[in-house]
Design an enzyme around this catalytic site. Structure first.
Site, short mmCIF file in Angstrom:
data_model
loop_
_atom_site.label_atom_id
_atom_site.label_comp_id
_atom_site.label_asym_id
_atom_site.label_seq_id
_atom_site.Cartn_x
_atom_site.Cartn_y
_atom_site.Cartn_z
N THR A 1 48.90 111.09 36.54
CA THR A 1 48.01 111.05 37.70
C THR A 1 48.82 111.13 38.99
OG1 THR A 1 46.46 109.71 36.43
CG2 THR A 1 46.13 109.77 38.80
N LYS B 1 57.81 90.61 46.29
CA LYS B 1 58.14 89.43 47.09
C LYS B 1 56.89 88.68 47.51
CE LYS B 1 62.18 91.87 48.88
NZ LYS B 1 62.66 92.61 50.03
N ARG C 1 46.46 103.28 42.63
CA ARG C 1 46.06 102.80 41.32
C ARG C 1 46.36 101.31 41.28
NH1 ARG C 1 47.21 105.48 35.71
NH2 ARG C 1 45.42 106.61 36.52
#
Lengths: 330, 182
Positions: free
Chosen positions: A63, A90, A112
Site C-alpha cells: 500500500t 518517544k 495507516r
C-alpha cells in the site's frame, strides 16, 4: 454519472460516508489515470509543488509503495515516515505528530493506523488532507476502490454483479470497505466465513451471509479472497491452516462449481495453500496482479480529488469536509 | 454571470468553407499527408480535429490519424478553479515520434491551453514539429504563442466570449460572440 458531481471533501476516510456519485467520480477519474500510467512518460505535472507524507503505524509495503508511486506520477514530493524509527516511539500523540507534519507545510497525509477511527481523528484536527490507508478493522477505502475498479474494468459494470467475499470478515477492513462501496453501487454481496469470523449484525448492511463456500461461489461473478492471518496465533497455526484450506480454500476443484469466468481477486499478500491454491492464484481467473496495477490509478484519483477540494476549501476559508453529524457518531 | 448573444459570426456553410480552406493550407504547407497526425484538444478541438482529418481525406485521399488530448492534468490553474474539472482520457493510440503534429483547438485566447497541450504532447514523444490550428483567434494572449492556421480572427474585449458550437456537442454548427451582462 451526472456532469455536475464535484468532489468537495478534503479527506478520504472511508466509503461508508460517500455517495454513489462520489464513488463513481473516484472510479471514473481513476480510468483517466490508468491511461496516464500506461504512457511512455508515466507522469503528469498535476500535483507539482504539493507534498505527500506516508505515515504508517503498521507495517505495509504494497500500500505504501502504491501510494508513493501514485504521488510521484502526479509530480508531488513524497516522504515516508515509518513510526518505528520516529518520535512516536518517544511517546508523541497522534495529533501532535499530525500537527508537526502539517507545520512542515505538508498537503496530504496518507495514514495507516492500527486503531479504528484514527484517520477521522487526525482529519478533524488538521487542515491538511488525510487519506485513510487502513485504520484498524474499520475501513481501507483505496483497497475497496481498486477492487471495484478492477470489477468495472473487467465486467463493464458493478450494478447487479454478484460478489462474494471469503475469509476473516470480522477482522477485515478490506471487507468492510468493499461491502459499503459495492452495495452502494448496486452489487449483491455475499460474505462467507467460518461462523466465528462473521461479525454479528453484518446482515444489516444488506449482504447475504453464509458459511458454505460452495454456495458462496455458485452464482458469483467474482470472489474476493481475503488473507487469513494465522500468524497472530503462531502456536496453533499449522493445523488450523490445513483445516481452513480444506473448508474454505479456493481451489481449481472448488471453482468447478462456479461460473466458468469467475474473477478471483485478493488484496495480497497471498498465502498460497491457505486461502487460495497456487493453481488458482496463477490461473486464468485470477486478476490479482491487475489489482496491483489498478491500485496506482485509483490512488492517483484519490490524491488528485482531495488535493483539489482542499485548495477550494482553503480559498473559501473554512473546513467544510466534515458534516457536523459525523463528528457525533458514537 | 449571465451572457447574452452579441453577434452571430458564422453558420454551418461558412464553417464548412473555413475548414476546407484550413485543410488545404495544412496540406500545402506540409506538402501532403506524409507523417501528418492531427491531435485535438478535448472537447470541441477533438471534434474539429476529426472534421479536419475527414476534409483532408476528401482532398488528398489519405486520412491522417486523429488523437484526443485531455489537458486537465496539465493545467496551471487547478487550484484556482472553483469546481474541479472532470478528468477524461487522453486518446493517442499512435506513435508521435518524428511525426508532424497538427494541434487543433476551437478558440485561441490566452494561450494557456495550448501551453498545457504542448507539454502533454511532448510527454508522448518527440515530434518532428508541432503546428497549431485554431478555428477562432480572439486575441488577448498571455503567452508567446501564435497559430499557424486560423479559421477566423475575431477581435474581442475580455468581457466577451467566443463560442464555437458544433453539431457533435451542441447539436448545431455556428460561431457566436457572447457578452456578459454585468
Amino acid at each position: 454519472m451526472t456532469k455536475n458531481t464535484a468532489w468537495t471533501k478534503k479527506d478520504l476516510l472511508g466509503l461508508k460516508e460517500l455517495t454513489r456519485e462520489e464513488l463513481e467520480l473516484l472510479l471514473n477519474t481513476a480510468e483517466s489515470f490508468k491511461e496516464v500510467i500506461s504512457r511512455e512518460v508515466k507522469k503528469v505535472p498535476t500535483l507539482r509543488g504539493k507534498t505527500v507524507v506516508n505515515l504508517f503505524y503498521e507495517p505495509s509495503t504494497r500500500t505504501r509503495v502504491s501510494f508513493e508511486i501514485a504521488a510521484k506520477r502526479l509530480s508531488a514530493d513524497v516522504i515516508n515516515i515509518a513510526t518505528e524509527s520516529s518520535s512516536v516511539r518517544k511517546g508523541e500523540t497522534l495529533i501532535d505528530t499530525g500537527k508537526n507534519i502539517e507545520a512542515l507545510k505538508v498537503d496530504i497525509i496518507v495514514m495507516r493506523h492500527n486503531c479504528s477511527g484514527a484517520a477521522l481523528m487526525l482529519a478533524k484536527n488538521l487542515r491538511a488532507s488525510v487519506i485513510n490507508a487502513g485504520d484498524g478493522w474499520h475501513e481501507h477505502p483505496t483497497q475497496a476502490l481498486l477492487d471495484m475498479f478492477t470489477l468495472k474494468e473487467r465486467l463493464g459494470r458493478i450494478e447487479g454483479l454478484k460478489v462474494s467475499i471469503v475469509g476473516d470478515i470480522a477482522h477485515s477492513r478490506v471487507a468492510r470497505s468493499n461491502i459499503w462501496g459495492l452495495t452502494k453501487l448496486g452489487a449483491q454481496v455475499t460474505i462467507c466465513a467460518p461462523a466465528l469470523l462473521i461479525p454479528p449484525g453484518i446482515e444489516k448492511t444488506g449482504v447475504r451471509v453464509t458459511s458454505d463456500i460452495d454456495e458462496a461461489l455458485a452464482d458469483a461473478d467474482a470472489v474476493n479472497v481475503l488473507r487469513m492471518q494465522f500468524e497472530r496465533d503462531a502456536e496453533n497455526a499449522f493445523p488450523r491452516q490445513l483445516e481452513y484450506f480444506k473448508n474454505f480454500g479456493i481451489t481449481t476443484e472448488r471453482l468447478k462449481g462456479a461460473k466458468k469466468n469467475i474473477l478471483v481477486m485478493h488484496p495480497g499478500p497471498i498465502n498460497r495453500g491457505i486461502e487460495i491454491s497456487s493453481e488458482v492464484a496463477d490461473g486464468s481467473n485470477s486478476v490479482i496482479l491487475e489489482q496491483v496495477t489498478n491500485g496506482i490509478a485509483v490512488r492517483m484519483s484519490c490524491l488528485f480529488l482531495v488535493s483539489g477540494a482542499n485548495e477550494n476549501i482553503k480559498k473559501v476559508g473554512r473546513l467544510t469536509s466534515l458534516p457536523v453529524n459525523r463528528l457525533k457518531r458514537p | 454571470m449571465s451572457m447574452k448573444e452579441k453577434a452571430h459570426i458564422m453558420d454551418k456553410n461558412g464553417m464548412q468553407r473555413t475548414l476546407a480552406r484550413m485543410a488545404h493550407e495544412i496540406l500545402e504547407k506540409n506538402k501532403g499527408t506524409r507523417d501528418l497526425v492531427i491531435v485535438g484538444v478535448r472537447t470541441r478541438g477533438a471534434h474539429l480535429a476529426e472534421r479536419l482529418a475527414q476534409t483532408i481525406e476528401k482532398i488528398d485521399g489519405h486520412k491522417p490519424p486523429v488523437g484526443i488530448l485531455d489537458i486537465t492534468l496539465y493545467r496551471d490553474d487547478l487550484s484556482s478553479i472553483a469546481q474541479q474539472p472532470v478528468v477524461h482520457k487522453t486518446e493517442i493510440d499512435f506513435d508521435i515520434q518524428d511525426k508532424k503534429v497538427i494541434l487543433v483547438d476551437d478558440v485561441l485566447y490566452t494561450g494557456r491551453t495550448v501551453r498545457a497541450a504542448l507539454d502533454e504532447i511532448i510527454d508522448f514523444g518527440r515530434p518532428q514539429f508541432i503546428q497549431l490550428a485554431v478555428f477562432i483567434d480572439r486575441g488577448h494572449r498571455e503567452l508567446p504563442i501564435r497559430a499557424d492556421y486560423v479559421g477566423k480572427n475575431i477581435p474581442t474585449s475580455p468581457k466577451e466570449t467566443v463560442e464555437v458550437r458544433l453539431e457533435e456537442s451542441e447539436g448545431k454548427d455556428e460561431v457566436v460572440v457572447l457578452e456578459s451582462n454585468d
